[in-house]
Design an enzyme around this catalytic site. Structure first.
Site, PDB file in Angstrom:
ATOM      1  N   PRO A 270       0.829  -1.210   0.000  1.00 13.44           N
ATOM      2  CA  PRO A 270       0.000   0.000   0.000  1.00 13.44           C
ATOM      3  C   PRO A 270       0.863   1.260   0.000  1.00 13.44           C
ATOM      4  CG  PRO A 270       0.026  -1.004   2.183  1.00 13.44           C
ATOM      5  CD  PRO A 270       0.856  -1.884   1.302  1.00 13.44           C
ATOM      6  N   GLY A 271       0.450   2.216  -0.797  1.00  5.89           N
ATOM      7  CA  GLY A 271       1.067   3.540  -0.772  1.00  5.89           C
ATOM      8  C   GLY A 271       0.050   4.516  -0.221  1.00  5.89           C
ATOM      9  N   ARG A 272      -0.909   4.879  -1.088  1.00  4.52           N
ATOM     10  CA  ARG A 272      -1.892   5.894  -0.685  1.00  4.52           C
ATOM     11  C   ARG A 272      -2.697   5.476   0.542  1.00  4.52           C
ATOM     12  NH1 ARG A 272      -4.638   7.098  -5.699  1.00  4.52           N
ATOM     13  NH2 ARG A 272      -2.942   5.873  -6.532  1.00  4.52           N
ATOM     14  N   TYR A 312      -5.678  13.964 -12.726  1.00  2.00           N
ATOM     15  CA  TYR A 312      -6.580  12.804 -12.633  1.00  2.00           C
ATOM     16  C   TYR A 312      -8.032  13.196 -12.358  1.00  2.00           C
ATOM     17  CZ  TYR A 312      -2.047  10.572 -11.529  1.00  2.00           C
ATOM     18  OH  TYR A 312      -0.746  10.149 -11.532  1.00  2.00           O
ATOM     19  N   CYS A 338       0.517  29.656 -14.575  1.00  2.00           N
ATOM     20  CA  CYS A 338       0.001  30.472 -15.662  1.00  2.00           C
ATOM     21  C   CYS A 338      -0.630  29.632 -16.764  1.00  2.00           C
ATOM     22  CB  CYS A 338       1.094  31.370 -16.195  1.00  2.00           C
ATOM     23  SG  CYS A 338       1.619  32.517 -14.914  1.00  2.00           S
ATOM     24  N   TYR A 366       1.117  11.050  -3.441  1.00  2.00           N
ATOM     25  CA  TYR A 366       1.253  11.612  -4.782  1.00  2.00           C
ATOM     26  C   TYR A 366       1.028  13.117  -4.790  1.00  2.00           C
ATOM     27  CZ  TYR A 366       0.993   6.645  -5.424  1.00  2.00           C
ATOM     28  OH  TYR A 366       1.223   5.303  -5.292  1.00  2.00           O
TER      29      TYR A 366
HETATM   30  C1  LIG Z   1       2.405   2.594  -7.178  1.00  2.00           C
HETATM   31  C2  LIG Z   1       2.524   1.194  -6.740  1.00  2.00           C
HETATM   32  C3  LIG Z   1       1.991   0.790  -5.521  1.00  2.00           C
HETATM   33  C4  LIG Z   1       1.224   1.706  -4.608  1.00  2.00           C
HETATM   34  O1  LIG Z   1       0.004   2.084  -5.143  1.00  2.00           O
HETATM   35  P1  LIG Z   1      -1.053   2.826  -4.223  1.00  2.00           P
HETATM   36  O2  LIG Z   1      -2.194   3.080  -5.133  1.00  2.00           O
HETATM   37  O3  LIG Z   1      -0.414   4.065  -3.740  1.00  2.00           O
HETATM   38  O4  LIG Z   1      -1.372   1.896  -3.101  1.00  2.00           O
HETATM   39  C5  LIG Z   1       2.172  -0.518  -5.143  1.00  2.00           C
HETATM   40  N1  LIG Z   1       2.832  -1.396  -5.929  1.00  2.00           N
HETATM   41  C6  LIG Z   1       3.352  -1.027  -7.112  1.00  2.00           C
HETATM   42  C7  LIG Z   1       4.062  -2.021  -7.924  1.00  2.00           C
HETATM   43  C8  LIG Z   1       3.214   0.262  -7.569  1.00  2.00           C
HETATM   44  O5  LIG Z   1       3.716   0.618  -8.750  1.00  2.00           O
END
Ligand SMILES: *Cc1c(COP(=O)(O)O)cnc(C)c1O
Length: 410
Positions: A270-272, A312, A338, A366
């Site tokens: 997980p990122g977001r 997006y 601008c 992001y």
């Molecule tokens: C970007 C990415 C993530 C994270 O995605 P989220 O939408 O931020 O959870 C995880 N795995 C891979 C391979 C990615 O490219």
């Protein structure tokens, strides 16, 4: 359950104190929100061996990465520099996975030398990998399982149609041929679904399809379900219930492991989900203006600092932290770039005046990591609030930063 930080203070520190001390525009991250999301993510899993790998491209601040290390996560990286940052803050190479796409094989060689887990997403690099390493270095393969997406979003639809990621399922036989030819040690199977899956049921169906594929590979140590788990950003759209997802996947994965004959690790990247709700972009209203019938709020930021609305069509909740109780009016909130630079169009907000602090919420993921110096403006400073204390974790850019690599010729 709402986990977002309070609108007008973060861990008891008032927004205006932060603005006074560090200036605006300013990115602020709340450690307690990251912690809560991580706990919530883990909560559903009770019997499987879950490994969370923070996808650090979402927010590539080394203090945040170190914080997550201390919470016991690994790291998902997409470039060699991300691996280097991970090592700098103390991640073990073995707890990091390198999941790039569209890279030259030389990057994969470097990552192998650094000792991180390798994830390959195309047959070309898999072949080169086989030639160079045979079975001596384990490799995970990234598949593109085209899990049916439940989404009405055109961008997401578009994403699926032109998805360049992963090895498509009709090429599994090619993977197996390479495995046989080079004696590959395929130790993992990876999928990543990019924020399109809204219900545990759809996810579980996709997972079952992955389990079927996994049965065809005998040397697996883990299955990696990637990232793409959305957070509630306050736009009223449904998000997946991660607790329920965890509970269901826990059961399904356990029974898959029995069938497979070995207890595999279950990975997520997980990122977001971890950092999205934890971040806010604090701006100042620098201009009030009416053009035609539109009331504009102009803030001291722009899509160079938070590109998601323009790129997006992403929704960010916006609040007036200075005057939260004014009468509601319809505004278009714009930045200073601008060209067309909208943060929100026709948004109801309390009456806002020049000098008010305007906060864009859920900007942790992001946000800064996609920021640029377009229009020759400085990227904001970043502040990380841990244990009720605000720490500056990145300085605002300076003029010297902007011109550092320029060479002026006669
Ligand atoms: C970007 C990415 C993530 C994270 O995605 P989220 O939408 O931020 O959870 C995880 N795995 C891979 C391979 C990615 O490219």
């Amino acid at each position: 359950m709402k986990l977002e930080n309070n609108t007008y203070n973060i861990q008891g520190i008032k927004i205006d104190e932060l603005a006074r001390e560090f200036g605006t525009p300013l990115y602020v991250y709340d450690a307690s929100v990251i912690q809560e999301h991580l706990d919530r993510f883990r909560a559903g899993f009770s019997s499987v061996d879950l490994k969370v790998k923070y996808a650090c491209k979402a927010l590539t601040n080394m203090s945040i990465m170190k914080y997550l290390l201390k919470q016991g996560t690994g790291l998902d990286t997409v470039s060699l520099a991300e691996i280097q940052m991970g090592m700098t803050v103390g991640f073990e190479p073995n707890d990091m996975v390198f999941t790039p796409n569209c890279v030259d094989f030389s990057e994969i060689i470097e990552a192998v030398e650094l000792g991180v887990k390798i994830n390959i997403e195309n047959l070309s690099n898999l072949e080169k990998f086989g030639k160079k390493y045979g079975g001596s270095v384990p490799v995970c393969i990234r598949l593109n399982p085209q899990i049916a997406a439940q989404s009405n979003n055109e961008k997401v639809d578009w994403w699926h149609k032109q998805s360049k990621f992963g090895i498509s399922l009709d090429q599994i036989e090619n993977v197996k041929a390479l495995e046989a030819k080079y004696g590959l040690t395929i130790d993992g199977i990876h999928i990543h679904s990019s924020s399109v899956i809204m219900s545990p049921e759809i996810f579980i169906n996709g997972a079952k399809a992955v389990f079927d594929i996994a049965m065809q590979f005998e040397q697996l140590d883990f299955i990696d379900f990637g990232g793409g788990i959305k957070v509630d950003v306050g736009d009223g759209n449904e998000v997946i219930d991660v607790l329920e997802l965890g509970k269901q996947l826990d059961v399904e994965f356990s029974s898959f492991c029995k069938k497979y004959g070995r207890r595999l690790q279950l990975w997520f990247e997980p990122g977001r989900f971890l950092v999205g709700n934890a971040g806010s972009l604090i701006t100042t209203c620098v201009l009030r203006k009416r053009n035609g019938g539109t009331e504009f709020i102009g803030v001291d930021s722009g899509f160079n600092q938070l590109i998601r609305p323009m790129m997006y069509g992403a929704y960010h909740e916006i609040v007036n932290a200075s005057k939260p109780n004014g009468s509601q009016q319809k505004y278009t909130v714009v930045g200073n770039i601008c060209e067309i630079d909208n943060f929100a169009v026709d948004r109801m907000l309390p009456e806002t005046q020049e000098g008010d602090l305007v906060v864009l919420k859920s900007a942790g993921a992001y946000g800064y990591s996609m920021a640029s110096n377009y229009n020759s403006r400085f990227r904001p400073a970043e502040v990380f609030i841990v244990g009720g204390e605000a720490h500056l974790v990145r300085k605002r850019d300076s003029y010297e930063d902007l011109v550092r690599n320029q060479i002026v010729i006669d």
